[in-house]
Motif scaffolding. Sequence first.
Motif, PDB file in Angstrom:
ATOM      1  N   GLY A  73      17.342  19.632  44.490  1.00 53.64           N
ATOM      2  CA  GLY A  73      17.517  20.585  45.581  1.00 53.64           C
ATOM      3  C   GLY A  73      18.739  21.472  45.422  1.00 53.64           C
ATOM      4  O   GLY A  73      18.639  22.704  45.369  1.00 53.64           O
ATOM      5  N   ILE A  74      19.918  20.881  45.351  1.00 48.17           N
ATOM      6  CA  ILE A  74      21.160  21.659  45.215  1.00 48.17           C
ATOM      7  C   ILE A  74      21.213  22.379  43.868  1.00 48.17           C
ATOM      8  O   ILE A  74      21.566  23.565  43.817  1.00 48.17           O
ATOM      9  N   PRO A  75      20.865  21.724  42.741  1.00 46.98           N
ATOM     10  CA  PRO A  75      20.884  22.464  41.478  1.00 46.98           C
ATOM     11  C   PRO A  75      19.971  23.701  41.474  1.00 46.98           C
ATOM     12  O   PRO A  75      20.349  24.749  40.945  1.00 46.98           O
ATOM     13  N   PHE A  76      18.777  23.605  42.074  1.00 50.85           N
ATOM     14  CA  PHE A  76      17.906  24.783  42.155  1.00 50.85           C
ATOM     15  C   PHE A  76      18.530  25.870  43.029  1.00 50.85           C
ATOM     16  O   PHE A  76      18.466  27.058  42.713  1.00 50.85           O
ATOM     17  N   LEU A  77      19.126  25.461  44.154  1.00 49.60           N
ATOM     18  CA  LEU A  77      19.805  26.423  45.013  1.00 49.60           C
ATOM     19  C   LEU A  77      20.938  27.108  44.251  1.00 49.60           C
ATOM     20  O   LEU A  77      21.070  28.338  44.286  1.00 49.60           O
ATOM     21  N   LEU A  78      21.748  26.336  43.553  1.00 45.98           N
ATOM     22  CA  LEU A  78      22.854  26.908  42.774  1.00 45.98           C
ATOM     23  C   LEU A  78      22.359  27.869  41.702  1.00 45.98           C
ATOM     24  O   LEU A  78      22.961  28.927  41.476  1.00 45.98           O
ATOM     25  N   GLN A  79      21.260  27.522  41.064  1.00 47.09           N
ATOM     26  CA  GLN A  79      20.697  28.406  40.045  1.00 47.09           C
ATOM     27  C   GLN A  79      20.300  29.746  40.657  1.00 47.09           C
ATOM     28  O   GLN A  79      20.620  30.810  40.117  1.00 47.09           O
ATOM     29  N   ALA A  80      19.608  29.710  41.792  1.00 45.89           N
ATOM     30  CA  ALA A  80      19.190  30.955  42.452  1.00 45.89           C
ATOM     31  C   ALA A  80      20.406  31.765  42.906  1.00 45.89           C
ATOM     32  O   ALA A  80      20.429  32.996  42.779  1.00 45.89           O
ATOM     33  N   LEU A  81      21.417  31.076  43.430  1.00 44.88           N
ATOM     34  CA  LEU A  81      22.631  31.776  43.874  1.00 44.88           C
ATOM     35  C   LEU A  81      23.382  32.385  42.691  1.00 44.88           C
ATOM     36  O   LEU A  81      23.866  33.526  42.784  1.00 44.88           O
ATOM     37  N   ASN A  82      23.467  31.662  41.597  1.00 48.64           N
ATOM     38  CA  ASN A  82      24.151  32.194  40.414  1.00 48.64           C
ATOM     39  C   ASN A  82      23.435  33.417  39.855  1.00 48.64           C
ATOM     40  O   ASN A  82      24.074  34.386  39.451  1.00 48.64           O
ATOM     41  N   LEU A  83      22.108  33.380  39.831  1.00 51.57           N
ATOM     42  CA  LEU A  83      21.330  34.510  39.319  1.00 51.57           C
ATOM     43  C   LEU A  83      21.483  35.761  40.182  1.00 51.57           C
ATOM     44  O   LEU A  83      21.413  36.870  39.685  1.00 51.57           O
ATOM     45  N   SER A  84      21.692  35.553  41.477  1.00 52.92           N
ATOM     46  CA  SER A  84      21.700  36.688  42.404  1.00 52.92           C
ATOM     47  C   SER A  84      23.094  37.033  42.936  1.00 52.92           C
ATOM     48  O   SER A  84      23.219  37.882  43.815  1.00 52.92           O
ATOM     49  N   GLY A  85      24.134  36.377  42.424  1.00 54.14           N
ATOM     50  CA  GLY A  85      25.493  36.690  42.877  1.00 54.14           C
ATOM     51  C   GLY A  85      25.803  36.159  44.260  1.00 54.14           C
ATOM     52  O   GLY A  85      26.648  36.716  44.965  1.00 54.14           O
ATOM     53  N   GLY A  86      25.156  35.084  44.662  1.00 49.52           N
ATOM     54  CA  GLY A  86      25.381  34.504  45.988  1.00 49.52           C
ATOM     55  C   GLY A  86      26.623  33.634  46.031  1.00 49.52           C
ATOM     56  O   GLY A  86      27.338  33.482  45.035  1.00 49.52           O
ATOM     57  N   THR A  87      26.871  33.057  47.194  1.00 50.29           N
ATOM     58  CA  THR A  87      28.028  32.189  47.386  1.00 50.29           C
ATOM     59  C   THR A  87      27.568  30.799  47.802  1.00 50.29           C
ATOM     60  O   THR A  87      26.480  30.643  48.366  1.00 50.29           O
ATOM     61  N   PHE A  88      28.426  29.797  47.558  1.00 48.46           N
ATOM     62  CA  PHE A  88      28.076  28.416  47.850  1.00 48.46           C
ATOM     63  C   PHE A  88      29.338  27.615  48.132  1.00 48.46           C
ATOM     64  O   PHE A  88      30.317  27.707  47.384  1.00 48.46           O
ATOM     65  N   PHE A 102      25.851  28.766  52.263  1.00 52.23           N
ATOM     66  CA  PHE A 102      25.466  29.603  51.132  1.00 52.23           C
ATOM     67  C   PHE A 102      24.980  30.952  51.643  1.00 52.23           C
ATOM     68  O   PHE A 102      24.572  31.088  52.793  1.00 52.23           O
ATOM     69  N   SER A 103      25.087  31.958  50.773  1.00 49.88           N
ATOM     70  CA  SER A 103      24.640  33.293  51.167  1.00 49.88           C
ATOM     71  C   SER A 103      23.978  33.995  49.991  1.00 49.88           C
ATOM     72  O   SER A 103      24.325  33.768  48.830  1.00 49.88           O
ATOM     73  N   PHE A 104      23.017  34.822  50.330  1.00 56.49           N
ATOM     74  CA  PHE A 104      22.306  35.660  49.369  1.00 56.49           C
ATOM     75  C   PHE A 104      22.471  37.117  49.773  1.00 56.49           C
ATOM     76  O   PHE A 104      22.433  37.443  50.963  1.00 56.49           O
ATOM     77  N   ASN A 105      22.602  37.988  48.784  1.00 53.71           N
ATOM     78  CA  ASN A 105      22.552  39.428  49.013  1.00 53.71           C
ATOM     79  C   ASN A 105      21.111  39.849  48.779  1.00 53.71           C
ATOM     80  O   ASN A 105      20.628  39.824  47.645  1.00 53.71           O
ATOM     81  N   ILE A 106      20.426  40.228  49.856  1.00 51.70           N
ATOM     82  CA  ILE A 106      18.990  40.516  49.740  1.00 51.70           C
ATOM     83  C   ILE A 106      18.697  41.809  48.993  1.00 51.70           C
ATOM     84  O   ILE A 106      17.557  42.075  48.634  1.00 51.70           O
ATOM     85  N   SER A 107      19.735  42.610  48.719  1.00 45.72           N
ATOM     86  CA  SER A 107      19.506  43.827  47.940  1.00 45.72           C
ATOM     87  C   SER A 107      19.569  43.557  46.439  1.00 45.72           C
ATOM     88  O   SER A 107      19.207  44.416  45.637  1.00 45.72           O
ATOM     89  N   THR A 111      17.471  38.041  43.934  1.00 43.59           N
ATOM     90  CA  THR A 111      17.433  37.194  45.122  1.00 43.59           C
ATOM     91  C   THR A 111      15.985  36.856  45.454  1.00 43.59           C
ATOM     92  O   THR A 111      15.130  37.744  45.477  1.00 43.59           O
ATOM     93  N   PRO A 112      15.699  35.578  45.717  1.00 49.34           N
ATOM     94  CA  PRO A 112      14.327  35.227  46.115  1.00 49.34           C
ATOM     95  C   PRO A 112      13.977  35.903  47.441  1.00 49.34           C
ATOM     96  O   PRO A 112      14.877  36.270  48.222  1.00 49.34           O
ATOM     97  N   PRO A 113      12.700  36.059  47.737  1.00 45.40           N
ATOM     98  CA  PRO A 113      12.321  36.615  49.043  1.00 45.40           C
ATOM     99  C   PRO A 113      12.789  35.693  50.167  1.00 45.40           C
ATOM    100  O   PRO A 113      13.000  34.493  49.958  1.00 45.40           O
TER     101      PRO A 113
END
Length: 190
Positions: A73-88, A102-107, A111-113
């Motif tokens: 769970g957390i490793p997948f979240l971290l992977q998505a955040l790292n790919l999209s420049g998110g924070t954790f 955690f945060s995602f920049n939707i632009s 970033t996943p939908p």
Amino acid sequence: MHAAICDFIADCLQNSVEANSSYIKLSYNQKNNIIATIIEDNGKGMTKEQLEKVRDPFYTDGTKHVRRKVGLGIPFLLQALNLSGGTFDLWSEKGVGTKLEFSFNISNIDTPPEGDICFAVLQAMMFDGDYELEFVRTYNPNGIHEDQYIIKRSELLDTLGDLTTADTITLAKQFFESQEENLNKEAVNG
């Protein structure tokens, strides 16, 4: 891998329920292009050693899912955040609880939908157990006018009796969706 931001949220909420939390608070905030999520619980928490290992996909404590040898769970979240420049950020204390932000920049193109936040939260409210789940939804798409609604699991259960039949689940989903519609109208008109 999870397909949407809401899948990560549902997974983290399930972790909170399975950690024997009696109170879970999900804050889901959208301001401009940032979706920020905070999940706080008063569950069993983690030791410093467990907290350090939680990022490792080949680590699991072996108690939540006895036959599972990985915790993704957390490793997948971290992977998505790292790919999209998110924070954790993750804080936890054994016997006290856990706070995950955690945060995602939707632009960002990576970033996943967003997914269906209403269904993700409702799904978490349907888990077995004696716990309160408070959902605080804040919306400020233009950075000027902010609107919010709050839904508590206990209030849904008091109103509907339970969340185990198709009728009660449908009514709860419609209620969530009406809150989202009002939020979007307020943001446009505000």
